[in-house]
Write a protein that holds these residues in place. Structure first.
Motif: not given
Length: 376
Positions: A26, A29, A32, A95, A133, A141, A151-152
């Protein structure tokens, strides 16, 4: 499989790598919110983690050509399985780089771990916690998640479903309500609340922090009775609930933790907590000493969002308007304290009440999460 090996976490260095691997996924990102490493380290420690009072867990790193490429946890929640008559293997801390072969190898390893313990399904993802989570992000998003939401990457959904996972239940939903009392939906909410209030049946009070243990008892009862109708509901243990709420004891505003009572008995609960993800997104998981300075600095700021993480009403009081009364009071108090919007998360599609109530109040669905199950 293509040079991929799955190795258990054994050393202190491997534990650190397991916990910090998400930064590899991430780092670029902007949505994240890094998990707080001290809390995560405590959670996976068999000596300190609440989960290990009721089950066992093992943590794994996927390697290829000497580089870590994924992480996964396999766990048996013995107490919950026994209570619900199941043989589930919880998976979590999933992950993975954008390579299905890595995900496949980790899922296969978790399935073997489960089979060795006579477990018959993979269930998750949950990070040893049924409330924090969890699930895979399916939609939403455009903004960071609120506290206790995850968040993935978009490709995780495809990895789970390609391997054969099916939705375990209805999706979990996050709603946003702008605190604008001039909208038609807000005016309608306040009119309905005035009617309910005029009947004189319900009393709304704030949390009594001087009697914390008694309040935990009330919340524990409300959680397990109010949500028992949901498919796949996992009942709360009191010790797990107390451990989850304890960190918020010093920061929660009791005026924003509301109980509805009838003749002194709690029949509803609506907790609002500051969306600390607006702070945590700036402190890099507290990986370095200077991150604590940033934590101190950002904690001084008023978050824009108040997160409402649960809406509980005893079944015998459904349809009485008590939830409308709670929401109207929460909206009034939150706006007066400077909050801009409410996060309502997470509520299940299987819940016949909360999504309908949220939409009637003008809430907008802004995130959708999915929990999966795979029969073995």
């Amino acid at each position: 499989m293509s040079g991929i090996t799955i190795q258990p976490v054994r050393t202190r260095r491997e534990r650190r790598l397991f916990l910090t691997f998400p930064w590899r996924i991430y780092r670029d990102d902007p949505l994240w919110v890094p998990p707080l490493l001290p809390e995560r380290a405590r959670r996976i420690d068999p000596r300190r983690g609440v989960f290990f009072r009721r089950g066992e867990a093992e943590f794994f790193i996927a390697w290829r050509d000497g580089e870590p490429v994924g992480t996964i946890c396999a766990a048996e929640d013995r107490a919950t399985n026994e209570r619900n008559g199941r043989r589930d293997c919880m998976i979590g801390f999933f992950e993975c780089i954008d390579d299905y072969r890595v995900a496949e190898a980790m899922f296969q390893h978790a399935a073997r771990w489960a089979a060795q313990r006579d477990l018959n399904a993979l269930y998750g993802p949950f990070n040893l916690d049924y409330e924090d989570s969890y699930g895979v992000l399916i939609e939403g998003r455009d903004r960071p998640p609120a506290i206790f939401c995850g968040h993935t990457p978009p490709y995780y959904q495809g990895f789970f479903e390609r391997f054969g996972f099916q939705p375990a239940r209805g999706d979990n939903l996050a709603y946003a309500i702008e605190l604008d009392d001039t909208t038609p939906a807000a005016r309608r909410l306040f009119r309905l609340a005035d009617r309910v209030r005029a009947r004189g049946r319900f009393t709304i009070r704030e949390a009594d922090m001087d009697h914390w243990d008694e309040e935990i008892d009330r919340i524990h009862y409300l959680l397990n009775v109010s949500l028992a109708h949901l498919p796949d509901h996992i009942g709360w243990r009191r010790d797990a609930l107390a451990a989850m709420l304890e960190p918020f004891r010093q920061i929660v505003d009791p005026e924003l933790v509301l109980f509805a009572e009838v003749d002194g008995k709690a029949v509803g609960w609506l907790p609002g907590i500051p969306n600390l993800n607006e702070v945590f997104i700036h402190v890099d998981g507290l990986r370095h000493p200077w991150d604590y300075v940033k934590l101190w600095w950002y904690m001084r700021r008023q978050p824009e969002c108040l997160a409402v993480k649960s809406v509980l009403v005893l079944p015998e009081y459904w349809g009485t308007g008590v939830s409308v009364l709670l929401f109207a009071e929460m909206g009034r108090r939150a706006k007066a304290k400077g909050y801009k919007w409410l996060d309502l998360s997470l509520t299940s599609e299987d819940n016949p009440n909360t999504p309908v109530l949220a939409e009637r109040m003008g809430a907008q669905l802004y995130k959708r999460y999915r929990v999966y199950r795979l029969a073995l």
